[in-house]
Motif scaffolding. Structure first.
Motif, mmCIF file in Angstrom:
data_model
loop_
_atom_site.group_PDB
_atom_site.id
_atom_site.type_symbol
_atom_site.label_atom_id
_atom_site.label_comp_id
_atom_site.label_asym_id
_atom_site.label_seq_id
_atom_site.Cartn_x
_atom_site.Cartn_y
_atom_site.Cartn_z
ATOM 1 N N THR A 123 -4.592 -4.328 3.708
ATOM 2 C CA THR A 123 -5.481 -3.940 4.793
ATOM 3 C C THR A 123 -4.894 -2.769 5.568
ATOM 4 O OG1 THR A 123 -6.454 -6.143 5.017
ATOM 5 C CG2 THR A 123 -6.570 -4.698 6.937
ATOM 6 N N LEU A 124 -3.590 -2.794 5.798
ATOM 7 C CA LEU A 124 -2.935 -1.696 6.518
ATOM 8 C C LEU A 124 -3.058 -0.385 5.754
ATOM 9 C CD1 LEU A 124 -1.175 -0.496 8.738
ATOM 10 C CD2 LEU A 124 0.837 -1.494 7.620
ATOM 11 N N LYS A 125 -3.026 -0.440 4.427
ATOM 12 C CA LYS A 125 -3.144 0.770 3.623
ATOM 13 C C LYS A 125 -4.570 1.316 3.632
ATOM 14 C CE LYS A 125 -2.684 2.568 -1.086
ATOM 15 N NZ LYS A 125 -2.292 2.295 -2.492
ATOM 16 N N PHE A 126 -5.549 0.431 3.433
ATOM 17 C CA PHE A 126 -6.935 0.881 3.284
ATOM 18 C C PHE A 126 -7.662 1.054 4.618
ATOM 19 C CE2 PHE A 126 -6.503 -1.386 -0.970
ATOM 20 C CZ PHE A 126 -6.251 -0.202 -1.654
ATOM 21 N N HIS A 127 -7.215 0.326 5.650
ATOM 22 C CA HIS A 127 -7.849 0.412 6.974
ATOM 23 C C HIS A 127 -6.765 0.526 8.051
ATOM 24 C CE1 HIS A 127 -11.576 -0.715 4.977
ATOM 25 N NE2 HIS A 127 -10.958 -1.761 4.458
ATOM 26 N N PRO A 128 -5.956 1.584 7.991
ATOM 27 C CA PRO A 128 -4.795 1.671 8.887
ATOM 28 C C PRO A 128 -5.142 1.677 10.367
ATOM 29 C CG PRO A 128 -5.182 3.770 7.783
ATOM 30 C CD PRO A 128 -6.046 2.757 7.107
ATOM 31 N N GLU A 129 -6.181 2.409 10.750
ATOM 32 C CA GLU A 129 -6.504 2.487 12.179
ATOM 33 C C GLU A 129 -7.053 1.168 12.697
ATOM 34 O OE1 GLU A 129 -5.347 4.960 13.874
ATOM 35 O OE2 GLU A 129 -4.647 5.717 11.938
ATOM 36 N N GLU A 130 -7.878 0.504 11.884
ATOM 37 C CA GLU A 130 -8.406 -0.806 12.288
ATOM 38 C C GLU A 130 -7.275 -1.820 12.396
ATOM 39 O OE1 GLU A 130 -12.104 -2.215 10.318
ATOM 40 O OE2 GLU A 130 -12.033 -0.279 9.299
ATOM 41 N N TRP A 131 -6.357 -1.801 11.405
ATOM 42 C CA TRP A 131 -5.235 -2.740 11.424
ATOM 43 C C TRP A 131 -4.388 -2.526 12.677
ATOM 44 C CZ3 TRP A 131 0.011 -3.054 11.702
ATOM 45 C CH2 TRP A 131 0.635 -4.188 11.191
ATOM 46 N N LYS A 132 -4.067 -1.281 12.962
ATOM 47 C CA LYS A 132 -3.221 -0.991 14.123
ATOM 48 C C LYS A 132 -3.919 -1.360 15.426
ATOM 49 C CE LYS A 132 -0.822 2.724 11.686
ATOM 50 N NZ LYS A 132 -0.660 4.191 11.535
ATOM 51 N N ALA A 133 -5.231 -1.115 15.491
ATOM 52 C CA ALA A 133 -5.978 -1.463 16.698
ATOM 53 C C ALA A 133 -6.013 -2.981 16.897
ATOM 54 C CB ALA A 133 -7.394 -0.902 16.619
ATOM 55 N N VAL B 284 -4.034 -5.406 15.478
ATOM 56 C CA VAL B 284 -2.710 -5.975 15.689
ATOM 57 C C VAL B 284 -2.137 -5.522 17.026
ATOM 58 C CG1 VAL B 284 -0.335 -6.024 14.813
ATOM 59 C CG2 VAL B 284 -2.256 -6.226 13.222
ATOM 60 N N GLY B 285 -2.363 -4.258 17.374
ATOM 61 C CA GLY B 285 -1.877 -3.759 18.657
ATOM 62 C C GLY B 285 -2.473 -4.513 19.833
ATOM 63 N N GLU B 286 -3.778 -4.754 19.793
ATOM 64 C CA GLU B 286 -4.442 -5.504 20.856
ATOM 65 C C GLU B 286 -3.900 -6.925 20.946
ATOM 66 O OE1 GLU B 286 -8.998 -6.772 22.195
ATOM 67 O OE2 GLU B 286 -8.597 -6.048 20.169
ATOM 68 N N PHE B 287 -3.718 -7.548 19.792
ATOM 69 C CA PHE B 287 -3.196 -8.918 19.754
ATOM 70 C C PHE B 287 -1.804 -8.983 20.382
ATOM 71 C CE2 PHE B 287 -0.616 -12.128 17.613
ATOM 72 C CZ PHE B 287 -1.380 -13.279 17.787
ATOM 73 N N LEU B 288 -0.925 -8.077 19.988
ATOM 74 C CA LEU B 288 0.439 -8.090 20.521
ATOM 75 C C LEU B 288 0.469 -7.766 22.006
ATOM 76 C CD1 LEU B 288 2.449 -6.330 17.653
ATOM 77 C CD2 LEU B 288 2.372 -8.767 18.187
ATOM 78 N N ARG B 289 -0.337 -6.806 22.437
ATOM 79 C CA ARG B 289 -0.346 -6.468 23.870
ATOM 80 C C ARG B 289 -0.803 -7.666 24.703
ATOM 81 N NH1 ARG B 289 -2.022 -1.475 21.767
ATOM 82 N NH2 ARG B 289 -4.221 -2.058 21.900
#
Length: 289
Positions: free
Chosen positions: A268-278, A280-285
């Motif tokens: 998922t990180l490879k094919f949808h990097p911006e969605e993954w980061k958004a 996961v980033g929201e979850f961690l924050r």
């Protein structure tokens, strides 16, 4: 040569082949590359983590000036260097402002250990890494989060259930039934028939000394924030298996989330990097705050 002799010889050759396959499964090739966190503009420290059972794990400590640390956990046959998901995850976490402690599981990368147990003794590796962090940098470990991929995702789930020092975790492509995933893995990694796993399994346990771990059994134990990522095209882990964990866990855990994508295993990180980061980033924050 009589029929009994022929049958005995064929049985011996079959068991020898199964033993060879089993040995190769628990002793994966070691992935070592040459990039370091300096590529992202960060100094780092080479660290050695001694496990509770006496092994030495090799890793990096990257102090990013925070009191919050995230530990990324790689999958089977991978290492901290894996460019598919470990390298972008480390870069992402540093940009998000977290300290990063990343290491190679036993029998992977530059760490000690002869055999992998695919999430049994690997839990000891993670707990030992947290021990190291709490001892060496207690002021950097006010909150500790985990991001695991495949085998690392299995260990993430276990650590959330068994270690009070972890606050939250992301489990990307976690196998829920190791027998089913192991059988599929024979086809995926070695192009061998799935039925062979019935014969391979006892030898893998004999060589590695590991116990069977099935994360689905932890669905009644995890009560911390958990984001699970599953791919519809995953050849190793079926979405319905992950969904079964999610449905069972959410009865006791209001902070479990399931994100299903169209990706294959840990991609998922490879094919949808911006969605993954958004995501996961929201979850961690939210949960590392």
């Amino acid at each position: 040569m009589g029929w009994l002799t022929v049958i005995a010889l064929l049985a011996f050759l079959f068991l020898a082949f199964v033993a060879f396959v089993s040995y190769k499964m628990v002793k994966p090739p070691r992935l070592i590359e040459d990039w370091t966190p300096k590529e992202f503009g960060h100094d780092y420290e080479d660290v050695t983590i001694e496990t509770r059972d006496g092994l030495k794990l090799s890793g990096w400590w990257i102090d990013n000036g925070s009191d919050k640390t995230v530990i990324p956990l790689h999958g089977y046959t991978s290492s901290r260097w894996y460019s598919l998901y470990m390298k972008p995850t480390v870069e992402f976490l540093l940009k998000e402002g977290y300290n990063v402690l990343v290491f190679d599981f036993r029998a992977h990368g530059r760490s000690g250990g002869k055999y992998t147990t695919v999430s049994d003794k690997e839990l000891t590796d993670v707990l030992s890494a947290i021990d190291w962090l709490k001892k060496e940098h207690p002021d950097k470990a006010e909150k500790i989060g985990l991001i695991g991929f495949s085998m690392g995702a299995m260990v993430t789930i276990r650590a959330l259930a068994e270690d009070e020092r972890t606050c939250c975790g992301v489990a990307d492509s976690p196998p829920m039934d190791l027998d089913k995933t192991g059988a599929r893995g024979l086809r995926y990694f070695a192009n061998l028939p799935e039925w062979l796993y019935t014969f391979v399994k006892p030898f893998t346990k004999l060589f590695s000394g590991g116990r069977e771990i099935h994360p689905i059994e932890y669905a009644d134990r995890v009560r911390k924030p958990l984001l699970i990522i599953a791919g519809e095209k995953d050849p190793l882990v079926k979405v319905e298996e992950v969904r079964a964990f999610y449905e069972r866990n959410k009865r006791i855990n209001p902070n479990v989330e399931l994100w299903v994508t169209d990706a294959t295993h840990v991609r998922t990180l490879k094919f949808h990097p911006e969605e993954w980061k958004a995501k996961v980033g929201e979850f961690l924050r939210k949960w590392m705050a």
